[in-house]
Design an enzyme around this catalytic site. Structure first.
Site, PDB file in Angstrom:
ATOM      1  N   GLU A 198       5.192   1.285   0.930  1.00  0.00           N
ATOM      2  CA  GLU A 198       5.706   1.150  -0.348  1.00  0.00           C
ATOM      3  C   GLU A 198       4.919   1.836  -1.627  1.00  0.00           C
ATOM      4  O   GLU A 198       4.712   1.288  -2.544  1.00  0.00           O
ATOM      5  CB  GLU A 198       6.114  -0.168  -0.529  1.00  0.00           C
ATOM      6  CG  GLU A 198       7.089  -0.737   0.174  1.00  0.00           C
ATOM      7  CD  GLU A 198       7.715  -2.142   0.140  1.00  0.00           C
ATOM      8  OE1 GLU A 198       7.483  -2.571  -0.969  1.00  0.00           O
ATOM      9  OE2 GLU A 198       8.676  -2.500   0.833  1.00  0.00           O
ATOM     10  N   GLU A 316      10.478  -2.279   7.788  1.00  0.00           N
ATOM     11  CA  GLU A 316      10.762  -3.495   7.151  1.00  0.00           C
ATOM     12  C   GLU A 316      12.181  -3.714   7.063  1.00  0.00           C
ATOM     13  O   GLU A 316      12.777  -2.900   6.065  1.00  0.00           O
ATOM     14  CB  GLU A 316      10.028  -3.597   5.908  1.00  0.00           C
ATOM     15  CG  GLU A 316       8.366  -3.603   5.931  1.00  0.00           C
ATOM     16  CD  GLU A 316       7.848  -3.963   4.524  1.00  0.00           C
ATOM     17  OE1 GLU A 316       8.440  -4.753   3.720  1.00  0.00           O
ATOM     18  OE2 GLU A 316       6.438  -3.535   4.526  1.00  0.00           O
TER      19      GLU A 316
HETATM   20  O1  AHR Z   1       7.610  -8.103   3.788  1.00  0.00           O
HETATM   21  C1  AHR Z   1       7.107  -8.714   2.541  1.00  0.00           C
HETATM   22  C2  AHR Z   1       6.738  -7.484   1.704  1.00  0.00           C
HETATM   23  O2  AHR Z   1       7.823  -6.887   1.497  1.00  0.00           O
HETATM   24  C3  AHR Z   1       5.898  -6.401   1.940  1.00  0.00           C
HETATM   25  O3  AHR Z   1       4.422  -6.722   1.961  1.00  0.00           O
HETATM   26  C4  AHR Z   1       6.206  -5.195   1.190  1.00  0.00           C
HETATM   27  O4  AHR Z   1       6.050  -3.901   1.952  1.00  0.00           O
HETATM   28  C5  AHR Z   1       7.621  -5.472   1.026  1.00  0.00           C
HETATM   29  O5  AHR Z   1       7.966  -5.364  -0.519  1.00  0.00           O
END
Ligand code: AHR
Length: 668
Positions: A198, A316
């Protein structure tokens, strides 16, 4: 909720019919086995484990002195559960945590490891007792491939390149000496490496152009050691940031293995267990956005990478609810209900159906964080409805995706229409068909009629995950509220199955039967060994329609190799004939070329590896009957590096070069 177009004169009849037929409407799916050749990578069923809340500490790691049964500090109940669902890949150490992580703090004697503050997640002290060795031990215990997220946000290139050397090198070097001193002789060969996390947000607030330059620089110093080629995964878009994908693919498309996509189904105004019909449908609507994201990001990737060499890695995804009352807001601990199970089923169906581009994914997160598969409390462990979906869907891992055209009811929600049913399907290596279907309808059962071409059904069996309550969930005191049950509410006929899919359920059906496979009709009196080939001249950038071009010369050749006298540059080749198959089953073909190439078997395009590129391997799969099958390979070489190679994996065999003697052609 359900919307239908009703022709006025039919209204009366319909009212009568609908009272008689107790709300059942038909959804039709055609499963096109003739077009099934993209493999569903097992890595779509991957997981994510961050130093966040109780994912690592209490989730995986209890320490060697714990009374909770463990192997070298890693809890055995969690490992056993993960093994059962065949976790293929595990991402670590973050998330946002990764861009503040100093991996060297997590090696060596635990009592001497420095501590740090986990600024992202609750401001707690991280004692680094779980580090590189412990994580890789966890992966080995589960049997998963490790996926490391590198720190591009706050640490140096040198540090990241040393991490690669530490875990992957077998040479004599300062890093390998350090590894050996810490108790590990042989390298682990970590294959997947994230170039940050991110970076548009917690990983450094970067613009895409700046990130591309940085990722290229870091990536340049991450070296391949031994036989391990690093599969580098660039930070991809935040949800629908299509510009990010465009810039990254333009800048890095030629140098990365994958592009990450993060998208959560947000529901932070509610707790996981607060499910009403309204919020159920809103959730279904929001999670289906994944379909649009995957489709549109793939379309942008196609522009730069038509041969689909770069994987879309959804590393994610999942539900993000409000944390459970009374828990640390920075720990993201949430319950998990039947609604989450549907979310898991829908997203996995989406990834299966897009497996030509989506080659890896990781739900967030494995234990005790967000949409967990497992919850732990001291020595207790409970499996969530999401876990059971992964269990039901594991049959799709490495199977061949069957394209489906589905006509389904639509349901009106506050945010627009959604389909009533969501499905995916695959053909496994034993010739069994697997169908997984989610009924998003909270109020009505749905009838699903699946028809197959080229398959005659012999038998069927099924599993279901559902409950009377939309918010049904498992607790430490009642761990079996929601679990997988046998399911047999279906009727089979020769090339069909009619399934009554209960409201708010996830079902999985397995079909055995006969694939109606055909082989080519061959005039044996004219059959000669080897393939026929045509050689063309031209400055090509893509595979042309070779039938439109006059070949410069033709001949026959015993394998997929360059004919004698092939120049270095600016030419095309086609190979044509039959491949002789000795045993019926699933065959995988691997076509490697520099530049573009294509393989068709029985006139079906199995591998497309087009475009100007270095040696790139692409693969495709196909069920073949015993006998002779048409095979056709086309290839072009422009300039620079050059090469063409075909490998094959026969049922029960290993991937190997296709042997001379397997090809035949008819002399013209
Ligand atoms: O999964 C939780 C968080 O969500 C992670 O650390 C991040 O990459 C995302 O914003």
């Amino acid at each position: 909720m359900k919307q239908k177009f009703i022709h006025p004169p039919l209204l009366l009849l319909l009212i009568l019919f609908s009272t008689l037929s107790a709300q059942q409407t038909v959804n039709n799916a055609i499963l096109d086995l003739d077009k099934a050749h993209y493999k569903i990578s097992r890595n779509i069923y991957g997981h994510f484990s961050e130093h966040l809340g109780r994912c690592i500490y209490g989730g995986f790691w209890v320490g060697e002195n714990s009374s909770i049964p463990n192997v070298r500090g890693i809890r055995s109940d969690v490992v056993e559960a993960m093994k059962r669902i065949k976790v293929p890949v595990l991402r670590w150490p973050g998330g946002c945590f990764a861009d503040e992580y100093h991996w060297m703090d997590g090696i060596g004697p635990r009592s001497q490891r420095p501590t740090m503050i986990n600024t992202n997640w609750g401001g707690i002290t991280e004692d680094n007792s779980f580090g590189t060795h412990e994580f890789l031990d966890l992966c080995e215990q589960i049997g998963s491939a490790p996926y490391f997220s590198g720190n591009l946000g706050s640490r140096t290139i040198r540090e990241l390149s040393q991490w690669v050397e530490y875990v992957n090198s077998d040479n004599v070097s300062p890093m390998t000496e350090l590894r050996k001193k810490n108790g590990r002789e042989k390298p682990w060969n970590v294959p997947y490496w994230g170039l940050g996390n991110e970076s548009w947000g917690c990983g450094g607030d970067m613009k895409p152009q700046y990130y591309s330059d940085l990722a290229r620089r870091y990536g340049r110093f991450m070296k391949d050691f031994g036989n391990t080629t690093l599969n580098k995964i660039a930070v991809g878009p935040n949800g629908n940031d299509y510009n990010w994908t465009d810039v990254i693919m333009h800048e890095l498309g030629n140098s990365i293995w994958g592009l990450a996509l993060h998208y959560y189904t947000w529901n932070t105004g509610e707790h996981a267990t607060d499910v009403t019909e309204k919020s159920w449908y809103n959730t279904m609507h929001n999670t289906l956005v994944m379909e649009e994201l995957v489709t549109r990001h793939s379309a942008i990737m196609n522009k730069y990478d038509p041969g689909k060499s770069v994987a879309l890695v959804v590393d994610e995804w999942g539900m993000w609810h409000a944390v459970e009352p009374g828990t640390n807001p920075g720990f993201l601990y949430q319950q998990n209900t039947l609604r989450d199970a549907l979310v898991a089923g829908i997203n996995l169906n989406i990834f299966n159906n897009h497996c030509d581009r989506v080659k890896m994914a990781a739900i967030a997160q494995t234990v005790n964080v967000l949409q967990s598969l497992i919850l732990t409390k001291d020595e207790k462990m409970v499996l969530t409805p999401t876990y059971h979906v992964f269990d039901m869907y594991k049959v799709h891992q490495d199977a061949v995706m069957i394209p489906i055209s589905l006509e389904t009811d639509s349901i009106d929600t506050d945010q627009g229409k959604i389909p009533a049913l969501h499905i995916s399907s695959s053909l496994d290596k034993d010739g069994k068909i697997h169908i997984t279907a989610c009924n998003l309808n909270a109020e009505e059962n749905e009838k699903l009629v699946c028809s197959f071409n080229s398959f005659t059904v012999r038998s069927a069996s099924g599993q279901i995950l559902t409950s009377d309550k939309l918010n049904a969930h498992n607790t430490f005191d009642e761990p079996d509220n929601v679990g997988i049950k046998p399911f047999d509410d279906f009727k089979t006929s020769e090339n069909k199955i009619e399934i009554n899919v209960p409201k708010h359920s996830v079902i999985a059906v397995e079909l055995t039967g006969d694939l109606n496979l055909k082989s080519a009709e061959v005039d044996f009196s004219k059959l000669k060994p080897g393939l026929s080939f045509n050689f063309y001249e031209g400055e090509l950038n893509r595979l042309p329609d070779f039938y439109e071009i006059e070949p410069k010369r033709s001949g026959s050749i015993n394998n997929v190799i360059y004919p004698e006298g092939t120049p270095a540059n600016n030419f095309g080749l086609t190979y044509e004939g039959y491949i002789k198959i000795d045993k019926e089953g699933l065959y995988e073909f691997y076509l490697t070329s520099d530049d573009g190439s294509k393989l068709s078997v029985d006139n079906k395009e199995i591998v497309l590896n087009d475009g100007l590129h270095a040696m790139v391997e692409k693969s495709g799969s196909l069920f073949l009957s015993e006998g002779y099958h048409n095979i056709n390979i086309s290839f072009f070489q422009r300039g620079g590096g050059s090469g063409l190679n075909l490998k094959m994996k026969a049922p029960g065999g290993e991937k190997e070069e296709v042997k001379d003697g397997i090809f035949f052609h008819v002399e013209k």
